[in-house]
Design an enzyme around this catalytic site. Structure first.
Site, short mmCIF file in Angstrom:
data_model
loop_
_atom_site.label_atom_id
_atom_site.label_comp_id
_atom_site.label_asym_id
_atom_site.label_seq_id
_atom_site.Cartn_x
_atom_site.Cartn_y
_atom_site.Cartn_z
N CYS A 143 -14.45 9.45 8.96
CA CYS A 143 -13.28 8.95 8.29
C CYS A 143 -12.09 8.68 9.41
CB CYS A 143 -12.66 9.88 7.36
SG CYS A 143 -11.11 9.48 6.42
N ASP A 144 -11.31 7.58 9.29
CA ASP A 144 -10.60 7.28 10.39
C ASP A 144 -9.20 7.00 9.74
OD1 ASP A 144 -10.66 4.85 9.25
OD2 ASP A 144 -11.44 3.78 10.91
N THR A 145 -8.89 7.47 8.73
CA THR A 145 -7.68 7.58 7.94
C THR A 145 -6.78 8.47 8.23
OG1 THR A 145 -8.85 6.24 6.32
CG2 THR A 145 -6.51 7.13 5.82
N HIS A 167 -9.08 -6.62 6.88
CA HIS A 167 -7.91 -6.27 7.60
C HIS A 167 -8.20 -5.90 8.89
CE1 HIS A 167 -9.84 -2.69 5.96
NE2 HIS A 167 -9.27 -1.92 6.73
N CYS A 215 -18.38 11.98 4.81
CA CYS A 215 -17.29 11.02 5.22
C CYS A 215 -16.28 12.02 6.46
CB CYS A 215 -16.64 10.70 4.14
SG CYS A 215 -15.99 12.09 2.88
N GLU A 258 -7.80 3.30 -5.48
CA GLU A 258 -8.77 3.92 -4.52
C GLU A 258 -9.25 5.36 -4.92
OE1 GLU A 258 -8.36 0.37 -1.27
OE2 GLU A 258 -8.04 2.54 -0.69
N PHE A 318 0.72 -1.40 -0.02
CA PHE A 318 0.02 0.00 -0.06
C PHE A 318 0.78 1.39 0.04
CE2 PHE A 318 -3.31 -2.68 0.68
CZ PHE A 318 -4.44 -1.94 0.57
N CYS A 355 -6.79 15.12 0.73
CA CYS A 355 -8.18 14.54 0.31
C CYS A 355 -8.97 15.98 -0.21
CB CYS A 355 -8.73 13.74 1.19
SG CYS A 355 -10.67 13.28 0.87
#
Length: 261
Positions: free
Chosen positions: A85-87, A255, A81, A145, A54, A60
């Site tokens: 969003c947890d990224t 995951h 989002c 993605e 990855f 973003c």
């Protein structure tokens, strides 16, 4: 010199205007701002369970990535989002790589793994034809993605010839209504329920590539439960949607079940 696409990532104009993120490719050797490179397995969708390298790109156009901006950006973009969003795709702790440096880092991290996933944030803000070409030359099959707000023609056209060098597999997880989506085609559509539902993306879903799987030709369409406090509700909704509309399948975040990145 760092790729000047990055100069626009903090733009506060509506994300429904993806052209606000495009810049010149005139730099002789642009760099790409990368949050991290890691070896894992793909956790979602069609390729779930496949070993992958990855590459998480910074930035973003839906959310700044900072906690204090969640509600502001949800209202600014009209997307849900930013609220869940947890990224982590912020610039802090990131590294600037040329395409060659990045593929070298991918090989050091991933060893023999030949499948890579470009993710974010929104990777279409940085990834371009030169990066995809470098990854192909290094022997990688490239998946990406995206939220669908940037067109392939805008992100991956060669600035001199106009020829498009696209990733090999495109997963779209839209966060805006279908009338705001610029992506011309995709291989896989993933809707995060309960906020995003198949009934709202009927026209957009027809842009999906038809794949022949086990002798059956179909589009790869998924509903995925949102993780977090609404998870139980989202699970029930995803199963109900898929069983009522069998052209859609349920994608789970394997995951997280496996407790890997």
């Amino acid at each position: 010199m760092e790729n000047r696409k990055m100069d626009t990532l903090a733009d506060t104009r509506p994300a429904a205007l993806p052209d606000a993120t495009r810049v010149s490719h005139s730099d002789p050797e642009p760099t790409y701002r990368v949050k991290n490179v890691f070896r894992t397995v793909q956790g979602e969708g069609f390729w779930a369970g496949r070993p992958a390298v990855f590459v998480r790109l910074v930035g973003c156009n839906m959310w700044s990535g900072y906690e204090g901006d969640r509600e502001r950006d949800a209202q600014r973009t009209g997307a849900d989002c930013p609220r869940w969003c947890d990224t982590d795709f912020t610039k802090e702790g990131s590294t600037a790589y040329t395409a060659g440096e990045l593929t070298q880092q991918m090989r050091e991290v991933g060893g023999p793994i030949g499948f890579c996933v470009l993710t974010g944030g929104e990777p279409f803000l940085q990834a371009d034809a030169a990066l995809i070409q470098a990854m192909h030359a290094a022997g990688y099959t490239v998946a990406i993605e995206t939220n669908g707000t940037v067109a392939l023609a805008d992100a991956f056209a060669d600035p001199k010839t106009g020829a498009i060098t696209a990733p090999d597999w495109i997963t779209c997880s839209p966060k805006l209504p279908e009338e705001h989506l610029a992506l011309e085609r995709f291989d896989e559509l993933k809707l995060v329920v309960p906020d995003y539902r198949p009934a709202h993306y009927e026209r957009f879903a027809r842009r999906g590539t038809q794949h022949t799987i086990a002798g059956e030709t179909r589009r790869c369409l998924y509903v995925q439960p949102e993780d977090g406090p609404r998870f139980s509700e989202a699970q029930d909704e995803a199963v109900a949607l898929a069983t009522r509309h069998p052209e859609w399948s349920v994608s789970t975040q394997t995951h997280k079940v496996l407790d890997v990145d």
